[in-house]
Design a protein around this motif. Structure first.
Motif, mmCIF file in Angstrom:
data_model
loop_
_atom_site.group_PDB
_atom_site.id
_atom_site.type_symbol
_atom_site.label_atom_id
_atom_site.label_comp_id
_atom_site.label_asym_id
_atom_site.label_seq_id
_atom_site.Cartn_x
_atom_site.Cartn_y
_atom_site.Cartn_z
ATOM 1 N N ASP A 86 6.935 -1.930 4.502
ATOM 2 C CA ASP A 86 6.010 -1.526 5.571
ATOM 3 C C ASP A 86 4.659 -1.115 4.998
ATOM 4 N N ARG A 89 2.877 -4.229 4.062
ATOM 5 C CA ARG A 89 2.373 -4.865 5.282
ATOM 6 C C ARG A 89 1.076 -4.190 5.738
ATOM 7 N N SER A 93 -2.724 -5.732 5.987
ATOM 8 C CA SER A 93 -3.352 -5.745 7.314
ATOM 9 C C SER A 93 -4.755 -5.165 7.299
ATOM 10 N N LEU A 178 5.954 -12.173 5.581
ATOM 11 C CA LEU A 178 4.956 -11.371 4.882
ATOM 12 C C LEU A 178 4.545 -12.040 3.568
#
Length: 400
Positions: A86, A89, A93, A178
């Motif tokens: 996470d 990610r 982003s 991802l």
């Protein structure tokens, strides 16, 4: 109970038999064994080397098999992996570069420092320290982006490498979506630099094959390989030949996955001629390319083609090469996973288990953190002929 966990397996059997108030004769009758057999097991004279036997003992004693093998071992920390992914990610982003955000934030790292950091990240990856890489990747990405924003010419290489290593890690962790994003970022950042684009294409091939897009993988890999290929092999630099040969291997594995075994063989043969000029013990662009890597690729292609006997034969030849011990732990352990699958397909669960345990000793995280490895471990463990060594590994990792 803590003291019981320290006992040998046979003594644990005796302990739980006593807890269930069974005499050795009663226990033997329920197992369909002799009293002498039970006595030898409990004294450690006879070893318990079959999963099916352990499972039957556990059934009679009304306990979990893990209680016989040491159920106090902690399962792999899936929560830490999920939280780490996470964070990766979130780092992927961020759009600081196009939005011009870095100017008001902390100073960017100098290019030389970023190159050292991505070099350290590759070393960490090649030693299969994936948990450490999970923790490192988010900050590595952010720092590489900021360095690139300040120095778009010299900062491009560490940025591409940060995306590449992140994609390679995500492939290991089984997150195709991802990994594709990280690879796409690497390809875009590398645009305009022929060698960097080709290096990033290595991870693109991995992601495409992982996603089952074998036809696209073969086409894209061949286009990238021939873009970097020299007019004559003799004219190519070791770095160019390493990239070209690695991409040919990726194309070959895609062809094998797609069922085109002759094409896979031809492409690996082509890569082999380049590997001979590069030699073993090199790691241009973190490819590990060389004659031994090509030999291992023949094993992987045979596994993909469903030819277990050929895969095992290629493995035995490859691991006798001096270059085998020069490969990083990640490369060797990943190869052993292919070999374990080949033995399983050859209906030899015992050897498959032995090879998988060897892979775990070579690079523990290759088994602990890779979903495909854990699935293979679970499949081997379900075979009643599997030895207790692999059962104990499965129990320690919470696989079953």
């Amino acid at each position: 109970m803590d003291s019981v966990e320290l006992l040998p397996v046979g003594r644990r059997v005796a302990y739980w038999r006593g807890r269930r108030k069974l005499s050795q004769q009663m226990f033997a009758d329920r197992l369909g064994k002799s009293k002498s057999w039970v006595d030898k097991v409990e004294r450690g004279v006879r070893s318990l080397d079959r999963l099916s036997t352990l499972q039957e003992i556990a059934r009679v004693l009304r306990i979990d098999t893990a209680a016989l093998l040491g159920g106090n071992t902690a399962p792999a920390d899936a929560t830490h992996r999920a939280e780490g992914v996470d964070r990766i990610r979130a780092a992927l982003s961020r759009y600081e570069i196009p939005l011009g955000v870095p100017a008001g934030l902390r100073p960017a790292s100098p290019v030389e420092r970023m190159l050292r950091e991505v070099g350290h990240a590759w070393t960490t990856f090649q030693y299969a320290r994936y948990q450490q890489m999970i923790d490192m990747a988010p900050e590595l990405l952010i720092n590489a982006q900021r360095t690139y924003a300040r120095a778009p010419v010299t900062g491009r290489t560490p940025l591409v490498e940060a995306y590449r290593i992140t994609a390679a890690l995500l492939v290991k962790l089984g997150d195709a979506e991802l990994a594709w994003l990280a690879t796409d970022r690497a390809m875009l950042a590398a645009t305009g630099d022929r060698e960097l684009v080709t290096a990033a294409a290595v991870q693109l091939g991995q992601v495409l094959r992982m996603s089952g897009r074998t036809r696209e993988a073969k086409s894209v890999m061949l286009a990238a390989a021939y873009r970097i290929a020299p007019p004559e092999i003799e004219c190519g630099t070791p770095a160019e030949l390493s990239l070209c040969g690695t991409l040919l291997i990726q194309a070959a594995l895609a062809a094998a996955q797609h069922g085109n075994e002759p094409a896979a063989t031809d492409l690996i043969d082509e890569a082999a001629s380049m590997a001979e000029r590069v030699g073993d013990g090199r790691d241009h662009h973190h490819t590990g390319f060389g004659p031994t890597a090509v030999a291992l690729a023949r094993t992987a292609a045979a596994v993909e083609s469903g030819d277990a006997r050929a895969a095992i034969a290629w493995h035995e030849k490859a691991t006798r090469r001096p270059g085998w011990r020069w490969l990083p732990p990640e490369h060797r352990a990943a190869h052993l996973l292919d070999v374990a699958r080949a033995y399983l397909h050859a209906d030899d669960a015992t050897t498959a288990a032995r090879v998988l345990v060897e892979a775990e000793r070579t690079a523990p995280a290759e088994i602990r953190d890779r979903p495909v490895a854990r699935e293979l471990l679970a499949e081997i463990t379900r075979d009643p002929r599997a030895p207790t060594t692999v059962t104990q590994l499965a129990v320690s990792l919470g696989v079953g």
